[in-house]
Design a protein around this motif. Structure first.
Motif, PDB file in Angstrom:
ATOM      1  N   PRO A 114      89.876  25.453  35.682  1.00  0.00           N
ATOM      2  CA  PRO A 114      89.986  24.901  34.320  1.00  0.00           C
ATOM      3  C   PRO A 114      88.637  24.759  33.615  1.00  0.00           C
ATOM      4  CG  PRO A 114      90.425  23.204  35.962  1.00  0.00           C
ATOM      5  CD  PRO A 114      90.305  24.496  36.708  1.00  0.00           C
ATOM      6  N   THR A 115      87.543  24.749  34.387  1.00  0.00           N
ATOM      7  CA  THR A 115      86.234  24.597  33.724  1.00  0.00           C
ATOM      8  C   THR A 115      85.856  25.875  32.963  1.00  0.00           C
ATOM      9  OG1 THR A 115      84.986  25.385  35.647  1.00  0.00           O
ATOM     10  CG2 THR A 115      85.425  23.006  35.526  1.00  0.00           C
ATOM     11  N   LYS A 116      86.577  26.959  33.225  1.00  0.00           N
ATOM     12  CA  LYS A 116      86.288  28.214  32.517  1.00  0.00           C
ATOM     13  C   LYS A 116      87.017  28.282  31.170  1.00  0.00           C
ATOM     14  CE  LYS A 116      85.769  30.943  36.718  1.00  0.00           C
ATOM     15  NZ  LYS A 116      86.597  31.663  37.689  1.00  0.00           N
ATOM     16  N   ILE A 117      87.895  27.317  30.931  1.00  0.00           N
ATOM     17  CA  ILE A 117      88.747  27.362  29.735  1.00  0.00           C
ATOM     18  C   ILE A 117      88.214  26.404  28.677  1.00  0.00           C
ATOM     19  CG2 ILE A 117      91.119  27.028  28.898  1.00  0.00           C
ATOM     20  CD1 ILE A 117      91.238  29.069  31.004  1.00  0.00           C
ATOM     21  N   ASP A 118      87.737  26.949  27.557  1.00  0.00           N
ATOM     22  CA  ASP A 118      87.314  26.056  26.467  1.00  0.00           C
ATOM     23  C   ASP A 118      88.497  25.785  25.534  1.00  0.00           C
ATOM     24  OD1 ASP A 118      87.638  28.284  24.878  1.00  0.00           O
ATOM     25  OD2 ASP A 118      85.491  28.580  24.485  1.00  0.00           O
ATOM     26  N   LYS A 119      88.215  25.051  24.470  1.00  0.00           N
ATOM     27  CA  LYS A 119      89.312  24.625  23.580  1.00  0.00           C
ATOM     28  C   LYS A 119      90.029  25.825  22.960  1.00  0.00           C
ATOM     29  CE  LYS A 119      90.969  21.537  20.188  1.00  0.00           C
ATOM     30  NZ  LYS A 119      91.819  22.517  19.582  1.00  0.00           N
ATOM     31  N   GLN A 120      89.236  26.819  22.558  1.00  0.00           N
ATOM     32  CA  GLN A 120      89.826  27.989  21.893  1.00  0.00           C
ATOM     33  C   GLN A 120      90.792  28.735  22.823  1.00  0.00           C
ATOM     34  OE1 GLN A 120      87.083  31.068  20.871  1.00  0.00           O
ATOM     35  NE2 GLN A 120      88.515  32.030  19.435  1.00  0.00           N
ATOM     36  N   VAL A 121      90.352  28.913  24.069  1.00  0.00           N
ATOM     37  CA  VAL A 121      91.202  29.619  25.038  1.00  0.00           C
ATOM     38  C   VAL A 121      92.421  28.760  25.383  1.00  0.00           C
ATOM     39  CG1 VAL A 121      91.300  30.639  27.340  1.00  0.00           C
ATOM     40  CG2 VAL A 121      89.251  30.927  25.951  1.00  0.00           C
ATOM     41  N   ALA A 122      92.201  27.454  25.486  1.00  0.00           N
ATOM     42  CA  ALA A 122      93.317  26.535  25.775  1.00  0.00           C
ATOM     43  C   ALA A 122      94.366  26.616  24.665  1.00  0.00           C
ATOM     44  CB  ALA A 122      92.793  25.104  25.928  1.00  0.00           C
ATOM     45  N   ASP A 123      93.897  26.649  23.410  1.00  0.00           N
ATOM     46  CA  ASP A 123      94.825  26.764  22.270  1.00  0.00           C
ATOM     47  C   ASP A 123      95.587  28.087  22.320  1.00  0.00           C
ATOM     48  OD1 ASP A 123      94.013  24.341  21.396  1.00  0.00           O
ATOM     49  OD2 ASP A 123      92.727  25.086  19.771  1.00  0.00           O
ATOM     50  N   HIS A 124      94.848  29.141  22.630  1.00  0.00           N
ATOM     51  CA  HIS A 124      95.449  30.474  22.728  1.00  0.00           C
ATOM     52  C   HIS A 124      96.553  30.497  23.791  1.00  0.00           C
ATOM     53  CE1 HIS A 124      95.586  34.827  23.709  1.00  0.00           C
ATOM     54  NE2 HIS A 124      95.408  34.446  24.958  1.00  0.00           N
ATOM     55  N   LEU A 125      96.275  29.900  24.947  1.00  0.00           N
ATOM     56  CA  LEU A 125      97.260  29.897  26.034  1.00  0.00           C
ATOM     57  C   LEU A 125      98.443  28.998  25.691  1.00  0.00           C
ATOM     58  CD1 LEU A 125      94.796  29.841  29.075  1.00  0.00           C
ATOM     59  CD2 LEU A 125      96.242  31.761  28.358  1.00  0.00           C
ATOM     60  N   ASN A 126      98.122  27.918  25.035  1.00  0.00           N
ATOM     61  CA  ASN A 126      99.146  26.972  24.613  1.00  0.00           C
ATOM     62  C   ASN A 126     100.137  27.631  23.663  1.00  0.00           C
ATOM     63  OD1 ASN A 126     100.218  24.496  24.809  1.00  0.00           O
ATOM     64  ND2 ASN A 126      98.858  23.505  23.319  1.00  0.00           N
ATOM     65  N   LEU A 127      99.566  28.376  22.740  1.00  0.00           N
ATOM     66  CA  LEU A 127     100.372  29.111  21.762  1.00  0.00           C
ATOM     67  C   LEU A 127     101.292  30.110  22.456  1.00  0.00           C
ATOM     68  CD1 LEU A 127     100.252  28.977  18.597  1.00  0.00           C
ATOM     69  CD2 LEU A 127      98.965  31.113  18.706  1.00  0.00           C
ATOM     70  N   GLY A 128     100.827  30.663  23.567  1.00  0.00           N
ATOM     71  CA  GLY A 128     101.623  31.622  24.336  1.00  0.00           C
ATOM     72  C   GLY A 128     102.568  30.944  25.311  1.00  0.00           C
ATOM     73  N   LEU A 129     102.686  29.625  25.214  1.00  0.00           N
ATOM     74  CA  LEU A 129     103.561  28.828  26.081  1.00  0.00           C
ATOM     75  C   LEU A 129     103.198  28.965  27.556  1.00  0.00           C
ATOM     76  CD1 LEU A 129     106.972  29.552  24.286  1.00  0.00           C
ATOM     77  CD2 LEU A 129     105.389  27.646  23.897  1.00  0.00           C
ATOM     78  N   VAL A 130     101.898  29.059  27.806  1.00  0.00           N
ATOM     79  CA  VAL A 130     101.402  29.169  29.178  1.00  0.00           C
ATOM     80  C   VAL A 130     101.056  27.775  29.697  1.00  0.00           C
ATOM     81  CG1 VAL A 130      99.641  30.175  30.678  1.00  0.00           C
ATOM     82  CG2 VAL A 130     100.354  31.387  28.590  1.00  0.00           C
ATOM     83  N   THR A 131     101.550  27.447  30.893  1.00  0.00           N
ATOM     84  CA  THR A 131     101.149  26.200  31.535  1.00  0.00           C
ATOM     85  C   THR A 131      99.967  26.505  32.452  1.00  0.00           C
ATOM     86  OG1 THR A 131     103.475  25.589  31.552  1.00  0.00           O
ATOM     87  CG2 THR A 131     101.981  24.224  32.861  1.00  0.00           C
ATOM     88  N   VAL A 132      98.852  25.840  32.198  1.00  0.00           N
ATOM     89  CA  VAL A 132      97.643  26.108  32.973  1.00  0.00           C
ATOM     90  C   VAL A 132      97.505  25.102  34.111  1.00  0.00           C
ATOM     91  CG1 VAL A 132      95.128  26.335  32.860  1.00  0.00           C
ATOM     92  CG2 VAL A 132      96.531  27.072  30.913  1.00  0.00           C
ATOM     93  N   HIS A 133      97.226  25.623  35.302  1.00  0.00           N
ATOM     94  CA  HIS A 133      96.993  24.790  36.485  1.00  0.00           C
ATOM     95  C   HIS A 133      95.648  25.169  37.097  1.00  0.00           C
ATOM     96  CE1 HIS A 133     101.512  24.256  36.826  1.00  0.00           C
ATOM     97  NE2 HIS A 133     101.443  25.433  36.236  1.00  0.00           N
ATOM     98  N   SER A 134      95.148  24.307  37.952  1.00  0.00           N
ATOM     99  CA  SER A 134      93.907  24.680  38.636  1.00  0.00           C
ATOM    100  C   SER A 134      94.220  25.789  39.646  1.00  0.00           C
ATOM    101  CB  SER A 134      93.303  23.475  39.349  1.00  0.00           C
ATOM    102  OG  SER A 134      94.040  23.201  40.519  1.00  0.00           O
ATOM    103  N   TYR A 135      93.237  26.643  39.887  1.00  0.00           N
ATOM    104  CA  TYR A 135      93.416  27.784  40.791  1.00  0.00           C
ATOM    105  C   TYR A 135      93.851  27.310  42.181  1.00  0.00           C
ATOM    106  CZ  TYR A 135      92.347  32.210  43.121  1.00  0.00           C
ATOM    107  OH  TYR A 135      92.437  33.374  43.832  1.00  0.00           O
ATOM    108  N   ASP A 136      93.236  26.216  42.623  1.00  0.00           N
ATOM    109  CA  ASP A 136      93.496  25.722  43.978  1.00  0.00           C
ATOM    110  C   ASP A 136      94.921  25.209  44.175  1.00  0.00           C
ATOM    111  OD1 ASP A 136      90.855  26.227  44.390  1.00  0.00           O
ATOM    112  OD2 ASP A 136      90.224  24.151  43.969  1.00  0.00           O
ATOM    113  N   SER A 137      95.601  24.899  43.086  1.00  0.00           N
ATOM    114  CA  SER A 137      96.929  24.296  43.240  1.00  0.00           C
ATOM    115  C   SER A 137      98.036  25.351  43.344  1.00  0.00           C
ATOM    116  CB  SER A 137      97.206  23.357  42.064  1.00  0.00           C
ATOM    117  OG  SER A 137      97.332  24.107  40.872  1.00  0.00           O
ATOM    118  N   ALA A 138      97.660  26.638  43.296  1.00  0.00           N
ATOM    119  CA  ALA A 138      98.676  27.695  43.253  1.00  0.00           C
ATOM    120  C   ALA A 138      99.608  27.654  44.466  1.00  0.00           C
ATOM    121  CB  ALA A 138      97.994  29.064  43.142  1.00  0.00           C
ATOM    122  N   ASN A 139      99.016  27.614  45.669  1.00  0.00           N
ATOM    123  CA  ASN A 139      99.847  27.647  46.877  1.00  0.00           C
ATOM    124  C   ASN A 139     100.872  26.526  46.915  1.00  0.00           C
ATOM    125  OD1 ASN A 139      98.225  29.803  47.790  1.00  0.00           O
ATOM    126  ND2 ASN A 139      98.658  29.166  49.909  1.00  0.00           N
TER     127      ASN A 139
END
Ligand SMILES: [Mn+2]
Length: 458
Positions: A75-100
């Motif tokens: 999540p530290t790689k995601i700034d506000k602009q990218v977060a907004d972009h993903l949000n608009l695409g209905l993407v739920t963002v999680h930390s990489y480590d939580s995938a498993n």
């Protein structure tokens, strides 16, 4: 850092791409699909990252169900602009480590469903795939492979535009190289490669090279995948010697890959002989018209025929797919003597290289590489042909005229007319007049009837 592409760069919002993937899930009777190939994920999410040199990728995992869309990324790689972009695409963002943990929980919740299946692309690693239990897996090629291989109109416009700027940069380099070597200045493989980067870096939209430049003088060029090091890279580029440069760039609007083999001054007879066979093979392939949907393996012979007639060959494929501001080598289609894994047939909108070569160990190597888009043939709509993206002159003084037919010369003339018209205009617009004048000489039209004027006019 991660960046988001805007609509004028990607041409297809996340929602549209996801809808298509969900249609595939319905067809395949799968409940979800996992993506771990980074170029698949970048393309799906319309983002790019910087975790790997030369490849605009960010470490991540994506998971798509019939109703959810998850992205696992630092999540530290995601700034506000990218977060907004993903949000608009209905993407739920999680930390990489939580995938498993997330995927295990999802599996537990859904595994009792009737006919429960998870689509696991065949490039998925074992540890991720095993979360879902062997009996629930549907293993096949990732549907994104074909989706991203066929560029949409916005992506293709970006590929064309970036190739014009990239070709201008390489032309500047080739001009610089000739001036330096002719002046007797020291140029070695390392300093030449640095110049290649320098000229590209001046172009708008430049992000990085698309791979480590192959800058190979003389016998080093005989190794198709040669990489100079601090020692070997001291090899000089000398008058009358062969120099091969295979390089490419990553731009916000496209990815490029081009190889030219040049001789400053006069090449010897044997070299010109081999060079013309390679050129003839390149042109034969680039001129081809072929039915839509055939596999690239069926085109590969075209680029070898001229060499085969002389009992010669080269040990690599003729060409590969190229990504749109993504990996410079992209599947599933290619042109090779082996069937490329997952090749579902060539389609309009794909981008492929044509790069035949010839390698004489201990002496020199030759490769002539352009990127091409596949377009529908104007006369026969069930057929495809190649249209050039790369616009860099091919050295005319290294051609043996008796090895080309009129149609090959016509192709060269048309190619060089396009190079001069398109890139020449761009060079003038950007104030590169000396380079333009040099380019004009490289793009001289050859007489198609009698080649007698060739050596006097070039
Ligand atoms: Mn290539």
């Amino acid at each position: 850092m991660v960046i988001a592409l805007n609509e004028t760069q990607h041409g297809r919002p996340i929602g549209v791409k996801v809808r298509e993937i969900r249609e595939t899930l319905i067809k395949k009777k799968a409940d979800a699909i996992i993506f771990s190939a980074l170029d698949d994920i970048m393309w799906l999410m319309n983002i790019r990252g910087f975790d790997i040199p030369y490849n605009p990728l960010a470490f991540s995992i994506a998971f798509v169900t019939n109703s959810e869309l998850h992205l696992f990324i630092d999540p530290t790689k995601i700034d506000k602009q990218v977060a907004d972009h993903l949000n608009l695409g209905l993407v739920t963002v999680h930390s990489y480590d939580s995938a498993n943990q997330f995927l295990q929980a999802w599996h537990e919740k859904n595994k009792s469903l009737q006919g429960y299946k998870v689509f696991v692309p065949n490039s998925t690693n074992y540890s991720l795939a095993s979360i879902f239990g062997k009996e629930n897996l549907l293993v096949a090629m990732s549907p994104i492979q074909m989706m991203k291989a066929v560029k949409n109109s916005v992506e293709m416009a970006g590929m064309r535009a970036s190739h014009i700027r990239d070709s201008a940069a390489l032309i500047e380099f080739l001009h610089w190289l000739e001036v330096e070597v002719e002046a007797g200045h020291d140029v070695d493989e390392i300093s030449a490669a640095e110049k290649v980067r320098h000229f590209r870096a001046q172009q708008p939209g430049f992000v990085d090279l698309s791979f480590s430049t192959i800058s190979a003088s003389g016998e080093h060029a005989a190794l198709p995948h040669y990489k100079y090091d601090a020692e070997t890279g001291k090899a000089k580029i000398v008058k009358g010697g062969v120099y091969l440069v295979d390089s490419g760039g990553q731009y916000h609007d496209g990815t490029t890959d081009v190889t030219r083999t040049v001789v400053i001054g006069q090449g010897d007879d044997q070299f010109s002989f081999h060079n013309t066979l390679v050129l003839r093979g390149h042109i034969e392939n680039a001129m081809a018209k072929f039915p839509k949907g055939i596999q690239g393996v069926r085109l590969d012979t075209l680029s070898r025929q001229a060499l085969w007639e002389q009992g010669l060959d080269f040990g690599h494929g003729t060409g590969h797919g190229v990504g749109h501001f993504l990996s410079v080598h992209e599947g599933p289609c290619g042109i090779s003597y082996r069937v490329s894994a997952g090749d579902e047939g060539l389609q309009a909108g794909m981008v492929l290289t044509i790069e035949p070569g010839y390698y004489l160990p201990g002496k020199y190597g030759i490769r002539i590489e352009n990127c091409y888009e596949l377009v529908e043939d104007a006369e026969h709509s069930a057929f495809l042909r190649f249209k050039e993206l790369t616009l860099v002159p091919i050295q005319l003084t290294l051609i043996k005229k008796n090895l080309l037919e009129k149609k090959h010369v016509a192709w060269l003339n048309e190619y060089h007319a396009t190079v001069l018209r398109v890139v020449g205009k761009y060079l003038l617009k950007t104030g590169k007049e000396a380079v333009y004048l040099w380019l004009e000489k490289q793009c001289v039209q050859l007489d198609e009837q009698s080649y007698d004027l060739w050596l006097t006019c070039v």
